[in-house]
Design an enzyme around this catalytic site. Structure first.
Site, PDB file in Angstrom:
ATOM      1  N   LYS A  42       0.814  -1.199   0.000  1.00 65.32           N
ATOM      2  CA  LYS A  42       0.000   0.000   0.000  1.00 65.32           C
ATOM      3  C   LYS A  42       0.854   1.258   0.000  1.00 65.32           C
ATOM      4  CE  LYS A  42      -3.121  -2.424   3.088  1.00 65.32           C
ATOM      5  NZ  LYS A  42      -3.519  -2.522   4.511  1.00 65.32           N
ATOM      6  N   GLY A  43       2.114   1.103   0.398  1.00 61.21           N
ATOM      7  CA  GLY A  43       2.947   2.273   0.710  1.00 61.21           C
ATOM      8  C   GLY A  43       3.133   3.281  -0.399  1.00 61.21           C
ATOM      9  N   GLU A  98       7.740   2.406  -5.994  1.00 61.14           N
ATOM     10  CA  GLU A  98       7.810   1.832  -4.646  1.00 61.14           C
ATOM     11  C   GLU A  98       8.065   2.967  -3.643  1.00 61.14           C
ATOM     12  OE1 GLU A  98       7.121  -0.148  -2.465  1.00 61.14           O
ATOM     13  OE2 GLU A  98       8.489  -1.848  -2.287  1.00 61.14           O
ATOM     14  N   ASP A  99       7.600   2.778  -2.430  1.00 59.96           N
ATOM     15  CA  ASP A  99       7.781   3.833  -1.419  1.00 59.96           C
ATOM     16  C   ASP A  99       9.228   3.936  -0.940  1.00 59.96           C
ATOM     17  OD1 ASP A  99       7.725   1.376  -0.079  1.00 59.96           O
ATOM     18  OD2 ASP A  99       6.119   1.924   1.299  1.00 59.96           O
ATOM     19  N   ASP A 102      14.907  -0.603   1.323  1.00 60.19           N
ATOM     20  CA  ASP A 102      15.582  -0.749   2.617  1.00 60.19           C
ATOM     21  C   ASP A 102      16.630  -1.865   2.451  1.00 60.19           C
ATOM     22  OD1 ASP A 102      15.916  -0.479   5.409  1.00 60.19           O
ATOM     23  OD2 ASP A 102      14.316  -1.888   5.858  1.00 60.19           O
ATOM     24  N   LYS A 130      17.348   3.708   1.829  1.00 61.00           N
ATOM     25  CA  LYS A 130      18.231   3.618   3.007  1.00 61.00           C
ATOM     26  C   LYS A 130      19.417   2.730   2.626  1.00 61.00           C
ATOM     27  CE  LYS A 130      14.498   3.215   6.383  1.00 61.00           C
ATOM     28  NZ  LYS A 130      13.992   2.306   7.430  1.00 61.00           N
ATOM     29  N   PHE A 151      13.348   4.598  11.090  1.00 60.49           N
ATOM     30  CA  PHE A 151      12.043   4.122  10.638  1.00 60.49           C
ATOM     31  C   PHE A 151      11.125   5.313  10.437  1.00 60.49           C
ATOM     32  CE2 PHE A 151       7.885   2.177  10.650  1.00 60.49           C
ATOM     33  CZ  PHE A 151       8.102   1.066   9.839  1.00 60.49           C
ATOM     34  N   VAL A 152      10.591   5.441   9.218  1.00 60.11           N
ATOM     35  CA  VAL A 152       9.810   6.627   8.874  1.00 60.11           C
ATOM     36  C   VAL A 152       8.360   6.277   8.540  1.00 60.11           C
ATOM     37  CG1 VAL A 152      11.791   7.989   8.094  1.00 60.11           C
ATOM     38  CG2 VAL A 152      10.624   6.489   6.470  1.00 60.11           C
ATOM     39  N   ASP A 158       3.459   3.473   6.610  1.00 55.66           N
ATOM     40  CA  ASP A 158       2.720   3.270   7.858  1.00 55.66           C
ATOM     41  C   ASP A 158       3.599   2.750   8.984  1.00 55.66           C
ATOM     42  OD1 ASP A 158       3.128   0.595   6.808  1.00 55.66           O
ATOM     43  OD2 ASP A 158       1.638  -0.067   8.262  1.00 55.66           O
ATOM     44  N   ARG A 164      -0.312   6.772   7.412  1.00 52.23           N
ATOM     45  CA  ARG A 164      -0.130   6.857   5.961  1.00 52.23           C
ATOM     46  C   ARG A 164      -0.612   8.201   5.426  1.00 52.23           C
ATOM     47  NH1 ARG A 164       1.083   1.680   3.982  1.00 52.23           N
ATOM     48  NH2 ARG A 164       0.099  -0.053   5.056  1.00 52.23           N
TER      49      ARG A 164
END
Ligand code: 5GP
Length: 174
Positions: A42-43, A98-99, A102, A130, A151-152, A158, A164
């Site tokens: 969902k990001g 993509e959000d 990582d 990251k 962590f954001v 979310d 979100r």
């Protein structure tokens, strides 16, 4: 863990909007004629909707859903496909939206399964990266911002399905 909440703004709404407009321009320049965006739910839903509104001309969209974090802030390394695409990628200029990248495990998995579907080209756009967390060497052609290992949340991202809706990106803390 359960009382983590947005503690500090890392990227303001203005910073994000400016950068997203630049990314849209860069992607459109590379694919001026036909472009098929595949957003990862969902990001990426807010990133996609802002990105696409900066693009003129022909753009088609599709969505996939994967799960890489069950709950909390640590990666299991396991990627599950929850929703597949509705349309074929055959012969299309595809950009995965993509959000955040990582460890790189999710994107590597997605790129592998989408490449097997015969797109004409396959590239990836991530709002955030990251690099210090990377476990696999994954190629991302369009990156919005490179961030530290924090962590954001916000702008689609979310924590336990919350936050979100924030227009900015914040670091969580207790
Ligand atoms: P990777 O497979 O690259 O480790 O992780 C990618 C996915 O992990 C992202 O699509 C996102 O769902 C989640 N993720 C990684 N870092 C963060 C973060 O800082 N905040 C949030 N909310 N999700 C993250």
């Amino acid at each position: 863990m359960s009382d983590l909440r947005p503690a500090e703004i890392l990227l303001s709404e203005e910073q994000i909007q400016k950068r997203v407009a630049e990314l849209a321009r860069d992607i459109r320049c590379d694919f001026p004629d036909s472009l098929h965006l595949v957003a990862v739910l969902k990001g990426a839903f807010i990133f996609l909707s802002d990105l696409v509104r900066h693009m003129v001309g022909q753009v088609s969209l599709d969505f996939m859903a994967v799960s890489s974090y069950a709950k909390g802030t640590t990666s299991s390394g396991e990627v599950r496909l929850l929703k597949d695409l509705d349309t074929t990628l055959d012969g299309k200029n595809v950009v995965i939206v993509e959000d955040i990248v990582d460890t790189g495990l999710t994107l590597t998995y997605l790129q592998d399964i989408l490449r097997a579907r015969n797109p004409r080209t396959l590239r990836t756009a991530c709002l955030l990266s990251k690099p210090s967390r990377r476990q696999v060497d994954v190629k991302v052609e369009y990156i919005g911002f490179t961030i530290e290992d924090r962590f954001v949340v916000g702008y689609g991202l979310d924590y336990a399905e919350q936050y979100r809706n924030l227009p900015h990106i914040a670091v969580v803390g207790s």
